[in-house]
Design an enzyme around this catalytic site. Structure first.
Site, short mmCIF file in Angstrom:
data_model
loop_
_atom_site.label_atom_id
_atom_site.label_comp_id
_atom_site.label_asym_id
_atom_site.label_seq_id
_atom_site.Cartn_x
_atom_site.Cartn_y
_atom_site.Cartn_z
N HIS A 293 0.83 -1.20 0.00
CA HIS A 293 0.00 0.00 0.00
C HIS A 293 0.87 1.25 0.00
O HIS A 293 2.10 1.16 -0.04
CB HIS A 293 -0.97 -0.02 1.19
CG HIS A 293 -0.32 0.00 2.54
ND1 HIS A 293 0.23 1.14 3.10
CD2 HIS A 293 -0.13 -0.98 3.46
CE1 HIS A 293 0.72 0.86 4.29
NE2 HIS A 293 0.52 -0.43 4.53
N CYS B 109 3.41 -4.51 6.59
CA CYS B 109 3.14 -4.39 5.15
C CYS B 109 4.37 -3.86 4.42
O CYS B 109 5.39 -3.55 5.03
CB CYS B 109 1.97 -3.42 4.94
SG CYS B 109 0.40 -4.00 5.60
#
Length: 166
Positions: free
Chosen positions: A129, A141
């Protein structure tokens, strides 16, 4: 190991795909083989891109297979819950992440198959992301500058390998 040109190869120095190098942020816990829920680590190994989510009110679909993020879309991070590490809808009483955020971090989300079976405490919501700012770590992430993420989203294929090396 033999890599395809379409593989995404991640090291502490960044991500390589299609001959390009994309700077990125990883988890504040580093890259680890023994990933656990809440440790802030990015899991080492070979993962697959299993989906893409995007905010249709903020940008066009980067790929025909991308799915819109709607109000009430959540991701379960409730270890031990039957829906752990999966896309759920509000109302959802267990612990979760809101996918439709006020900030732009989840305007595009590439979903990985990390812990797809939802094994308790193995970790959840390992996405690619947008980053907050250069050098700011994630909770596990992989995060990119917006232009790089948009480029990646337009070039990645469903099922592409994300190879994370420590």
């Amino acid at each position: 190991m033999i890599y395809s040109l379409a593989d995404l190869v991640l090291t502490r120095r960044g991500l390589r795909i299609l001959g390009r190098h994309l700077p990125c942020s990883i988890g504040k816990g580093g890259i680890r083989a023994d990933k656990r829920e809440g440790d802030g680590a990015t899991p080492v190994g070979e993962h697959r891109i299993t989906g893409m989510l995007y905010r249709p009110d903020r940008l066009a679909a980067p790929q025909p297979w991308a799915e819109p993020i709607r109000p009430g879309d959540l991701w379960s991070d409730a270890s031990g819950d039957p829906a752990y590490n999966s896309h759920v809808r509000a109302p959802y009483p267990a612990s979760h992440e809101v996918l439709r955020r006020a900030d732009p971090l989840y305007d595009i989300v590439l979903v990985t198959d990390w812990n797809e079976a939802g094994e308790a405490d193995r970790g959840s919501a390992i996405f690619l992301h947008q980053r907050r700012r250069p050098g700011f770590p994630t909770e596990g992430c992989v995060a990119f500058a917006r232009p790089d993420l948009i480029w990646l989203a337009r070039h990645v294929t469903l099922g592409a390998r994300l190879i994370v090396r420590g």
